[in-house]
Motif scaffolding. Structure first.
Motif, PDB file in Angstrom:
ATOM      1  N   TRP A   1     -55.259 -77.168 -12.739  1.00 35.97           N
ATOM      2  CA  TRP A   1     -56.099 -76.449 -11.790  1.00 35.97           C
ATOM      3  C   TRP A   1     -57.419 -75.991 -12.410  1.00 35.97           C
ATOM      4  O   TRP A   1     -58.417 -75.853 -11.689  1.00 35.97           O
ATOM      5  N   GLY A   2     -57.453 -75.777 -13.729  1.00 37.43           N
ATOM      6  CA  GLY A   2     -58.704 -75.370 -14.350  1.00 37.43           C
ATOM      7  C   GLY A   2     -59.782 -76.424 -14.184  1.00 37.43           C
ATOM      8  O   GLY A   2     -60.911 -76.130 -13.756  1.00 37.43           O
ATOM      9  N   TRP A   3     -59.470 -77.665 -14.505  1.00 33.25           N
ATOM     10  CA  TRP A   3     -60.423 -78.762 -14.340  1.00 33.25           C
ATOM     11  C   TRP A   3     -60.709 -79.029 -12.865  1.00 33.25           C
ATOM     12  O   TRP A   3     -61.864 -79.233 -12.470  1.00 33.25           O
TER      13      TRP A   3
ATOM     14  N   ALA B   1     -45.424 -67.827 -20.166  1.00 31.23           N
ATOM     15  CA  ALA B   1     -45.979 -66.622 -19.557  1.00 31.23           C
ATOM     16  C   ALA B   1     -47.488 -66.719 -19.349  1.00 31.23           C
ATOM     17  O   ALA B   1     -48.017 -66.166 -18.377  1.00 31.23           O
ATOM     18  N   ASN B   2     -48.194 -67.402 -20.240  1.00 28.78           N
ATOM     19  CA  ASN B   2     -49.658 -67.444 -20.149  1.00 28.78           C
ATOM     20  C   ASN B   2     -50.164 -68.156 -18.891  1.00 28.78           C
ATOM     21  O   ASN B   2     -51.047 -67.631 -18.202  1.00 28.78           O
ATOM     22  N   PRO B   3     -49.665 -69.357 -18.544  1.00 27.36           N
ATOM     23  CA  PRO B   3     -50.109 -69.973 -17.287  1.00 27.36           C
ATOM     24  C   PRO B   3     -49.747 -69.145 -16.061  1.00 27.36           C
ATOM     25  O   PRO B   3     -50.523 -69.088 -15.096  1.00 27.36           O
ATOM     26  N   LEU B   4     -48.582 -68.499 -16.086  1.00 27.32           N
ATOM     27  CA  LEU B   4     -48.192 -67.645 -14.958  1.00 27.32           C
ATOM     28  C   LEU B   4     -49.192 -66.503 -14.793  1.00 27.32           C
ATOM     29  O   LEU B   4     -49.636 -66.212 -13.676  1.00 27.32           O
ATOM     30  N   ALA B   5     -49.565 -65.855 -15.900  1.00 26.26           N
ATOM     31  CA  ALA B   5     -50.499 -64.739 -15.828  1.00 26.26           C
ATOM     32  C   ALA B   5     -51.861 -65.194 -15.309  1.00 26.26           C
ATOM     33  O   ALA B   5     -52.507 -64.483 -14.527  1.00 26.26           O
ATOM     34  N   ALA B   6     -52.318 -66.378 -15.735  1.00 23.03           N
ATOM     35  CA  ALA B   6     -53.611 -66.886 -15.278  1.00 23.03           C
ATOM     36  C   ALA B   6     -53.607 -67.132 -13.774  1.00 23.03           C
ATOM     37  O   ALA B   6     -54.565 -66.778 -13.066  1.00 23.03           O
TER      38      ALA B   6
ATOM     39  N   SER C   1     -49.319 -75.345  -9.743  1.00 22.43           N
ATOM     40  CA  SER C   1     -47.962 -75.181 -10.272  1.00 22.43           C
ATOM     41  C   SER C   1     -47.807 -75.766 -11.665  1.00 22.43           C
ATOM     42  O   SER C   1     -46.810 -75.513 -12.349  1.00 22.43           O
ATOM     43  N   GLY C   2     -48.786 -76.573 -12.096  1.00 20.76           N
ATOM     44  CA  GLY C   2     -48.835 -77.013 -13.484  1.00 20.76           C
ATOM     45  C   GLY C   2     -47.605 -77.765 -13.950  1.00 20.76           C
ATOM     46  O   GLY C   2     -47.105 -78.683 -13.281  1.00 20.76           O
ATOM     47  N   VAL C   3     -47.099 -77.354 -15.139  1.00 19.10           N
ATOM     48  CA  VAL C   3     -45.989 -78.058 -15.777  1.00 19.10           C
ATOM     49  C   VAL C   3     -44.645 -77.733 -15.142  1.00 19.10           C
ATOM     50  O   VAL C   3     -43.612 -78.202 -15.620  1.00 19.10           O
ATOM     51  N   ALA C   4     -44.642 -76.950 -14.075  1.00 19.33           N
ATOM     52  CA  ALA C   4     -43.377 -76.649 -13.406  1.00 19.33           C
ATOM     53  C   ALA C   4     -42.680 -77.921 -12.946  1.00 19.33           C
ATOM     54  O   ALA C   4     -41.447 -78.020 -12.983  1.00 19.33           O
ATOM     55  N   TRP C   5     -43.473 -78.910 -12.521  1.00 24.35           N
ATOM     56  CA  TRP C   5     -42.881 -80.166 -12.052  1.00 24.35           C
ATOM     57  C   TRP C   5     -42.230 -80.937 -13.190  1.00 24.35           C
ATOM     58  O   TRP C   5     -41.181 -81.564 -13.007  1.00 24.35           O
ATOM     59  N   ILE C   6     -42.854 -80.897 -14.375  1.00 22.39           N
ATOM     60  CA  ILE C   6     -42.246 -81.572 -15.533  1.00 22.39           C
ATOM     61  C   ILE C   6     -40.915 -80.918 -15.882  1.00 22.39           C
ATOM     62  O   ILE C   6     -39.926 -81.604 -16.177  1.00 22.39           O
TER      63      ILE C   6
ATOM     64  N   ILE D   1     -41.651 -62.537 -18.516  1.00 22.39           N
ATOM     65  CA  ILE D   1     -41.167 -63.538 -17.580  1.00 22.39           C
ATOM     66  C   ILE D   1     -42.132 -64.709 -17.558  1.00 22.39           C
ATOM     67  O   ILE D   1     -43.303 -64.600 -17.947  1.00 22.39           O
ATOM     68  N   GLN D   2     -41.632 -65.862 -17.097  1.00 12.88           N
ATOM     69  CA  GLN D   2     -42.407 -67.097 -17.154  1.00 12.88           C
ATOM     70  C   GLN D   2     -42.551 -67.790 -15.812  1.00 12.88           C
ATOM     71  O   GLN D   2     -43.304 -68.755 -15.699  1.00 12.88           O
ATOM     72  N   GLY D   3     -41.818 -67.343 -14.802  1.00 17.99           N
ATOM     73  CA  GLY D   3     -41.913 -67.960 -13.494  1.00 17.99           C
ATOM     74  C   GLY D   3     -41.488 -69.408 -13.522  1.00 17.99           C
ATOM     75  O   GLY D   3     -40.650 -69.813 -14.327  1.00 17.99           O
ATOM     76  N   ILE D   4     -42.087 -70.212 -12.650  1.00 23.49           N
ATOM     77  CA  ILE D   4     -41.744 -71.632 -12.593  1.00 23.49           C
ATOM     78  C   ILE D   4     -42.460 -72.430 -13.680  1.00 23.49           C
ATOM     79  O   ILE D   4     -42.226 -73.627 -13.818  1.00 23.49           O
ATOM     80  N   TYR D   5     -43.318 -71.764 -14.471  1.00 21.21           N
ATOM     81  CA  TYR D   5     -44.165 -72.472 -15.424  1.00 21.21           C
ATOM     82  C   TYR D   5     -43.495 -72.708 -16.770  1.00 21.21           C
ATOM     83  O   TYR D   5     -43.923 -73.564 -17.533  1.00 21.21           O
TER      84      TYR D   5
END
Length: 478
Positions: free
Chosen positions: A428-430, A195-200, A39-44, A188-192
């Protein structure tokens, strides 16, 4: 009263094998860990950076306690040593860092993420791991679609981080958490919030759901629905980088399947040559025709201003080219060294938008070499994990498993994404690089090895005797 015969014609009926509640709870915790990473930066954006940091530390402490209590069987001599070396070099850089506070903070996050990856790989089997990743991805996609729908249908205007509805339009749409574009033709960007993290994540979801589908997982109709949702969100996110990553993943998948079709080792040589020519020719064509390609994708030839960012980062790299300026993944925008250093759309940039250039600035040539060796070792093991039949004795006709495709396809995604983003270095990449590299070395065969067999025994699927234990040790060695 009926009496059971003393001479039955079949075994007495028994209850079906069920997983222990403790293991169900453990798998649920692993899903939580994977969801936090994906979920990445969604929490921030939702609860702020301080609360997010506290959440990351708390989950890390819980996982560490579980590890110490459970003590899963781990062959410590078979750790993925290049990720360990990269993490150690990042920690050593604190001694000469130009921004020691940022280096210490981000290094702690790097270690927690790596530890979580080790933990998940150590307590789940290969099939459970894919299943847990799929569950976490469903939460990411479902919440993204729901979030976009609520903002577009009910709020009907862009939303700022912290669930704040702005009184006046922002000077630049980049500051919005959600722009409410679900019902129009905007990205669109979702919870992120990007758009780029959402697409990944959507591309990763398509990979994982397809593997589950090929593995004949239950409720296949729902998996098809989730693939459609992921494809829709990826299309609406409209990331040129992920479109190219999709092409790269498709080429790698086709190569693996052709390699699997080879009847003898020598037959693979021609396919290696063909795909090497195609890969090199395709890369040169994309570079030479980048103006037309990116124009067709609605992007500028300099990757939407990334070349300007790269020039600034490389200028700082030249100050300490060998050992770097100090670890900082991501760049903390409140640090004076990064605050206002590179501005894009009025906002301080938090990454170099290229993981190799980013590492060269932070950890110098030594860091770039360690990262290159890390990915070389990962790709090498993941490749043969995917193309070779499972074999630990004279039998060479065991069937391939769709699960073995996951590491090499994830590697293809991250390597292409890393050319225009720095996300593979964090979150999640690392975690996935560390987790899958660790899992391959600990369990080089799906369903075999001490970690894989231990969980099966706990479920009651296997009852080992002394001979079985010896066989497990031999398979773990292989």
């Amino acid at each position: 009263m009926a009496v059971r015969s003393k001479h039955p014609v079949a075994a007495a009926p028994t209850a079906p094998v069920r997983e222990k509640t403790a293991h169900l709870l453990l798998r649920a915790w692993c899903i939580v860990i994977l969801f936090l990473s994906l979920s990445g930066v969604a929490w921030i954006n939702a609860i702020g950076s301080i609360a997010t940091g506290a959440l990351i530390v708390a989950t890390g402490v819980v996982s560490l306690i579980l590890w110490l209590v459970m003590r899963p069987p781990v062959q410590w001599r078979r750790l993925p040593w290049f990720p360990v070396a990269y993490a150690l070099w990042a920690g050593l850089s604190i001694a000469w860092s130009q921004w020691p506070g940022t280096s210490a903070l981000t290094w702690a996050l790097l270690l927690i993420t790596a530890m979580q990856g080790f933990f998940v790989a150590a307590v789940l089997t290969w099939r459970e791991l894919v299943r847990a990743i799929a569950s976490a991805l469903k939460w990411c996609l479902g919440l993204s679609l729901l979030f976009e729908f609520i903002v577009a249908a009910f709020i009907r205007q862009p939303l700022l981080p912290g669930f704040v509805i702005p009184d006046t339009p922002a000077a630049d749409p980049i500051v919005y958490w959600c722009r409410g574009n679900l019902f129009n033709d905007g990205r669109i960007q979702g919870i992120y919030g990007s758009a780029n993290p959402l697409a990944a994540v959507c591309l990763l979801a398509i990979i994982v759901f397809a593997i589950r589908l090929a593995s004949r997982a239950p409720r296949r109709a729902f998996l098809i629905v989730w693939i459609v949702i992921a494809a829709f969100l990826m299309y609406r996110a409209s990331s040129a980088t992920i479109y190219l990553a999709t092409l790269g993943v498709a080429v790698v998948l086709a190569t693996v399947l052709l390699m699997r079709s080879a009847k003898r080792p020598g037959a693979r040589t021609k396919w290696y040559v063909v795909f090497a020519v195609v890969g090199i020719g395709g890369a040169l064509s994309i570079w030479l025709l980048r103006d037309r390609i990116f124009s067709a994708l609605g992007r500028s030839s300099d990757l939407t201003g990334r070349e300007t960012i790269w020039q600034s980062v490389l200028a700082r790299t030249a100050q300490h080219p060998v050992v770097g300026n100090g670890f900082a993944t991501p760049w903390i925008p409140t640090d004076p060294h990064f605050d206002g250093w590179i501005i894009d759309h009025g906002q301080t940039v938090m990454q170099a938008h290229n993981m190799w250039i980013d590492v060269s600035m932070q950890l110098g040539i030594v860091g770039v070499v360690l990262l290159g060796m890390l990915y070389l070792a990962y790709v090498w093991r993941a490749w043969f994990f995917a193309v070779d039949r499972p074999r630990w004795d004279l039998r060479d006709d065991r069937p391939y498993s769709a699960v073995t495709l996951l590491p090499t396809l994830v590697g293809a995604l991250l390597l292409v994404q890393g050319l225009a983003e720095s996300e593979p270095l964090l979150l999640w990449g690392w975690m996935f690089v560390v987790m899958l590299a660790f899992k391959i070395k600990q369990s080089p065969h799906v369903g075999m090895g001490r970690i894989e067999q231990r969980v099966a025994i706990e479920r009651g699927e296997l009852v080992p005797d002394a001979a079985d234990e010896a066989q497990l040790d031999n398979r773990a060695h292989w």
